[in-house]
Design a protein around this motif. Sequence first.
Motif, PDB file in Angstrom:
ATOM      1  N   GLY A  34      38.754  38.829  39.624  1.00  0.00           N
ATOM      2  CA  GLY A  34      37.483  39.192  39.020  1.00  0.00           C
ATOM      3  C   GLY A  34      36.492  38.058  38.902  1.00  0.00           C
ATOM      4  O   GLY A  34      35.359  38.259  38.486  1.00  0.00           O
ATOM      5  N   ASP A  35      36.895  36.833  39.270  1.00  0.00           N
ATOM      6  CA  ASP A  35      35.997  35.681  39.189  1.00  0.00           C
ATOM      7  C   ASP A  35      35.030  35.590  40.371  1.00  0.00           C
ATOM      8  O   ASP A  35      34.172  34.709  40.396  1.00  0.00           O
ATOM      9  N   TYR A  47      25.929  46.224  41.926  1.00  0.00           N
ATOM     10  CA  TYR A  47      26.102  44.783  42.112  1.00  0.00           C
ATOM     11  C   TYR A  47      26.066  44.499  43.607  1.00  0.00           C
ATOM     12  O   TYR A  47      26.315  45.380  44.427  1.00  0.00           O
ATOM     13  N   THR A  62      26.634  36.958  38.223  1.00  0.00           N
ATOM     14  CA  THR A  62      27.671  37.388  37.292  1.00  0.00           C
ATOM     15  C   THR A  62      29.000  37.394  38.040  1.00  0.00           C
ATOM     16  O   THR A  62      29.054  37.112  39.229  1.00  0.00           O
ATOM     17  N   THR A  63      30.057  37.715  37.329  1.00  0.00           N
ATOM     18  CA  THR A  63      31.353  37.850  38.004  1.00  0.00           C
ATOM     19  C   THR A  63      31.577  39.317  38.360  1.00  0.00           C
ATOM     20  O   THR A  63      31.007  40.220  37.744  1.00  0.00           O
ATOM     21  N   LYS A  65      34.243  41.038  37.827  1.00  0.00           N
ATOM     22  CA  LYS A  65      34.870  41.729  36.689  1.00  0.00           C
ATOM     23  C   LYS A  65      33.827  42.152  35.661  1.00  0.00           C
ATOM     24  O   LYS A  65      33.845  43.286  35.184  1.00  0.00           O
ATOM     25  N   ASP A  66      32.908  41.253  35.318  1.00  0.00           N
ATOM     26  CA  ASP A  66      31.871  41.598  34.345  1.00  0.00           C
ATOM     27  C   ASP A  66      30.972  42.721  34.859  1.00  0.00           C
ATOM     28  O   ASP A  66      30.590  43.616  34.098  1.00  0.00           O
ATOM     29  N   ALA A  67      30.622  42.668  36.140  1.00  0.00           N
ATOM     30  CA  ALA A  67      29.772  43.716  36.708  1.00  0.00           C
ATOM     31  C   ALA A  67      30.462  45.074  36.609  1.00  0.00           C
ATOM     32  O   ALA A  67      29.864  46.058  36.153  1.00  0.00           O
ATOM     33  N   ASP A  69      33.015  45.914  34.615  1.00  0.00           N
ATOM     34  CA  ASP A  69      33.212  46.250  33.196  1.00  0.00           C
ATOM     35  C   ASP A  69      31.935  46.793  32.554  1.00  0.00           C
ATOM     36  O   ASP A  69      31.999  47.571  31.601  1.00  0.00           O
ATOM     37  N   ASN A  70      30.782  46.375  33.066  1.00  0.00           N
ATOM     38  CA  ASN A  70      29.503  46.837  32.516  1.00  0.00           C
ATOM     39  C   ASN A  70      28.933  48.047  33.257  1.00  0.00           C
ATOM     40  O   ASN A  70      27.768  48.393  33.069  1.00  0.00           O
ATOM     41  N   ASN A  85      41.555  45.919  40.044  1.00  0.00           N
ATOM     42  CA  ASN A  85      42.178  45.558  38.778  1.00  0.00           C
ATOM     43  C   ASN A  85      43.502  46.194  38.685  1.00  0.00           C
ATOM     44  O   ASN A  85      44.297  46.550  38.441  1.00  0.00           O
TER      45      ASN A  85
END
Length: 85
Positions: A34-35, A47, A62-63, A65-67, A69-70, A85
């Motif tokens: 996710g990095d 993204y 952004t990462t 994973k963050d993209a 997750d959001n 994941n």
Amino acid sequence: MKMIIRKTIMTLAIVTVMIAGGHADTISVIAANGDTVVYITKTGDCYHKDGCSSLSHSKIQTTLKDAVDNGYRPCKRCKPPIFDN
């Protein structure tokens, strides 16, 4: 018999190209983690990979994973990595 095999191979090749969208680079890559760095915009819901034409007005790093997750989804134009994941 050789003609049947040749036609079958050609048909499979055509179907494979159609599934891949006609380009080998249209298939998304699964990210190792996710990095992985991706980019979002101020107003979009996708993204992107660096260099996507959708990033012409804004480009926020952004990462992956963050993209995900959001709630961001991968861009259909640039085919960024998919988070496994």
